[in-house]
Design an enzyme around this catalytic site. Structure first.
Site, PDB file in Angstrom:
ATOM      1  N   LYS A  68      41.408  40.631  43.979  1.00 40.01           N
ATOM      2  CA  LYS A  68      40.429  40.846  45.059  1.00 40.01           C
ATOM      3  C   LYS A  68      39.606  39.671  45.305  1.00 40.01           C
ATOM      4  CE  LYS A  68      40.289  45.873  45.078  1.00 40.01           C
ATOM      5  NZ  LYS A  68      39.328  47.144  45.234  1.00 40.01           N
ATOM      6  N   ASP A 104      36.651  48.615  51.171  1.00 38.52           N
ATOM      7  CA  ASP A 104      36.123  49.676  50.279  1.00 38.52           C
ATOM      8  C   ASP A 104      34.898  50.220  50.551  1.00 38.52           C
ATOM      9  OD1 ASP A 104      38.435  49.251  48.479  1.00 38.52           O
ATOM     10  OD2 ASP A 104      37.542  47.634  47.343  1.00 38.52           O
TER      11      ASP A 104
END
Ligand code: ATR
Length: 282
Positions: A68, A104
């Site tokens: 990520k 997210d």
């Protein structure tokens, strides 16, 4: 049938990812001729994989552990949230230009707003300061929540709070992860979020907060979704608090990725059902 398009998730491990099931169900529901696959990409193959995405014309990817942050080196442009958070979970391939986003935090926020409504001015206590907590903390602060962060390693809570204060004009409180201090912070809060991995399978009996530290006016949210009903949420049930399970964040972050790729509204109900079904048959 329309044009065939391919989407993927890259990570390591990725075998147990629920994203393929969720996105394929959504594509099917909307009659799109799109396909979503999982690729295991070890860290030393990330560069070639990102080149591969361009070369093969894969239209979008989700990025998960451990890429990520490192994926940022291979992207052409970043959305605002991704830039602030410093991590990307969604990439859109626009004619060979790779654009990075982070859904997210917005996914978690959306799951919360379904229960709480506008989060502006609401006191929220967030447990955790890792990758997931970071994304959630930025989204909450951006939306005007009165944020308090607690973490086992207190210096990480301080660092996260500082970095939010540097980016956004807001004050972020910090409390050590100690019973009495935590209880006082929970007493003053409306929302309590576990953004740590505590309670995740196979440590299902673990929780950072027990019912005697909670009150009935709380909204309690967990990001852990395996098991769906975590010990933390069971403790919240005991005092009659409202709860939000980890699946809703998973579905909403997926829905945001879906909307970035397709410009169409994601069929949230279908996505959640597909995941629940897959989890049951595991
Ligand atoms: P993720 O990307 O899923 O957030 P991470 O970056 O490794 O994963 O972060 C894990 C979070 O869970 C951290 O906040 C971690 O606390 P530390 O920063 O002190 O490590 C928290 N965590 C994990 N196990 C924990 C435990 N047994 N007790 C308290 N906190 C724990």
């Amino acid at each position: 049938m329309g044009e065939i398009k391919t989407f993927a998730i890259i990570g390591d491990p990725v075998k147990h990812s629920l994203s393929p099931v969720m996105h394929n169900a959504a594509f099917q529901e909307l009659g799109l001729n799109y396909f979503y696959v999982a690729f295991r990409v070890p860290p030393d193959s990330l560069r070639e994989s990102m080149e591969g995405i361009r070369a093969l014309g894969i239209k979008g990817v989700n990025v998960t552990i451990p890429h990520k942050i490192s994926v940022l080196d291979y992207l052409d442009e970043l959305g605002k949230s991704a830039r602030m958070i410093g991590a990307v979970n969604t990439v859109k391939n626009e004619n060979g230009r790779l654009l990075g986003f982070n859904t997210d935090g917005r996914g978690a926020l959306k799951a919360l707003e379904e229960k709480v409504g506008d989060i502006d001015g609401i006191p929220v206590l967030l447990l955790g300061a890792g990758g997931a907590a970071r994304a959630i903390a930025f989204s909450l602060a951006q939306s005007g929540a009165e944020l308090t962060i607690s973490n086992r390693t207190f210096s990480k809570a301080e660092d996260l709070a500082d970095s939010i204060e540097n980016e956004i004009e807001t004050k972020v409180n910090r409390v050590p992860l100690e019973r009495e201090k935590l209880k006082r912070a929970i007493d003053q809060g409306d929302v309590l979020i576990n953004a740590t991995s505590v309670g995740m399978h196979p440590n299902e009996n673990k929780t950072l907060v027990t019912s005697d530290m909670m009150h009935s006016d709380l909204v309690v949210k967990d990001i852990v979704y395996k098991p769906i009903k975590t010990r933390f949420l069971k403790e919240a049930d005991k005092v009659g608090a409202d709860t939000i399970d980890g699946l809703s964040m998973l579905v909403h972050q997926g829905a945001k990725s879906f909307e970035i790729w397709t410009d169409q509204e994601a069929p949230i109900g279908v996505m959640r059902e597909a995941i629940e079904e897959a989890m049951e048959s595991e």
